[in-house]
Scaffold this active site. Structure first.
Site, PDB file in Angstrom:
ATOM      1  N   THR A   1      30.041  35.863 -23.536  1.00 25.96           N
ATOM      2  CA  THR A   1      30.920  35.337 -22.494  1.00 25.96           C
ATOM      3  C   THR A   1      30.481  33.905 -22.206  1.00 25.96           C
ATOM      4  OG1 THR A   1      31.219  37.523 -21.516  1.00 25.96           O
ATOM      5  CG2 THR A   1      31.786  35.637 -20.150  1.00 25.96           C
TER       6      THR A   1
ATOM      7  N   LYS B   1      38.268  37.407 -19.706  1.00 26.81           N
ATOM      8  CA  LYS B   1      36.985  37.978 -19.278  1.00 26.81           C
ATOM      9  C   LYS B   1      36.556  37.385 -17.939  1.00 26.81           C
ATOM     10  CE  LYS B   1      33.032  40.222 -19.629  1.00 26.81           C
ATOM     11  NZ  LYS B   1      32.059  40.021 -20.712  1.00 26.81           N
TER      12      LYS B   1
ATOM     13  N   LYS C   1      27.834  33.726 -12.665  1.00 28.01           N
ATOM     14  CA  LYS C   1      28.102  32.751 -13.730  1.00 28.01           C
ATOM     15  C   LYS C   1      29.585  32.729 -14.077  1.00 28.01           C
ATOM     16  CE  LYS C   1      27.987  33.880 -17.940  1.00 28.01           C
ATOM     17  NZ  LYS C   1      27.728  34.361 -19.315  1.00 28.01           N
TER      18      LYS C   1
END
Length: 276
Positions: free
Chosen positions: A98, A173, A239
């Site tokens: 990711t 995502k 994040k």
């Protein structure tokens, strides 16, 4: 890849999620090549048909498809750069990490110069879903390259969603994980409200799980007696919320997700520091 020859798959990044993915691939019968910086990361595969290679250059030269599941943008750039030095025209890289969508877009352009396809394919579900072969794979890239990768993805996934061009998998995502963080924050607030009202916690949890307020995030939060136990997961979600904010900084929808998620994630971060 010569017609009739089985696809040779390489894999880099044998962590808690990538490790089970690699095992699913080799157990499905694909010839699998593995490389890792730490030799001990390769030990769990010595009882499989996987072949261990000496470096990324060899892995790239021998693979038709390479899955990359390392931690961050810098790691992905380093691995892809080494692979592209030897990969054959017509081969393919799938980024399962990711990372920032723009990183994938830039790497796809570099790969195209060598006639190598690069798609982004981050996954959701964690190590248990990887081991069970039920991960969700969010894919961005050329339709032909995505279709060619599906046989590999099917070994470790329950759902493969093609969202658009390169970078679209990463964007999906980020949206998914930001929603997870926001939902966990709301679940935490709901449990806090129940406590303030004097409700029995176990009974309230049982009620919500059987009622309209249920969510996967509520199930996760309800299992945690202390939010500090979610420290690692909170770092990853923070994040991703930050990345989505960077991509969609001017959109009100981002403010709503961030506004719900960030205070909760920051509270978990403070809980990790002794004395705070």
């Amino acid at each position: 890849m010569a017609e009739g020859r089985q696809m040779t798959v390489g894999f880099v990044g044998l962590g808690s999620q990538g490790g089970p993915m690699a095992r699913r691939i080799v157990e499905a019968g694909f010839p699998l090549l593995l490389w890792a910086r730490r030799p001990e990361a390769l030990e769990p595969y010595r009882d499989t048909a996987a072949q261990l290679v000496r470096d990324l250059a060899e892995l790239g030269a021998r693979s038709d498809h390479v899955g990359v599941c390392v931690v961050d943008d810098a790691g992905v750039r380093e691995v892809v750069g080494a692979l592209l030095s030897t990969m054959r025209a017509g081969s393919r890289i799938a980024i399962h990490s990711t990372i920032h969508p723009n990183t994938c877009i830039a790497l796809a352009k570099q790969a195209a110069e060598r006639e190598v396809s690069l798609i982004d394919a981050p996954v959701s579900g964690g190590a248990p879903a990887a081991a069970a072969g039920t991960l969700t794979v969010m894919v961005g890239g050329d339709a032909a390259a995505v279709d060619a990768a599906r046989p590999v993805f099917k070994t470790f996934s329950g759902l493969i969603a093609h969202l658009g061009g390169v970078g679209a998998g990463q964007l999906a995502k980020l949206v998914n994980n930001s929603l997870m963080a926001a939902n966990m924050a709301l679940a935490d607030a709901a449990l806090g409200a129940g406590a303030a009202l004097g409700l029995d916690r176990a009974a309230l949890i049982e009620l919500v799980k059987a009622s309209s307020g249920r969510s996967y995030a509520f199930d996760v939060r309800a299992r945690l007696p202390d939010i500090a136990m979610f420290g690692h997961g909170a770092k990853l979600l923070a994040k991703d919320v930050g990345l989505l904010t960077a991509v969609l900084s001017s959109e009100p929808c981002t403010d709503t997700l961030r506004g719900a998620a960030e205070p909760f994630l920051e509270r978990i971060a403070r809980a990790q520091v002794p004395g705070v």
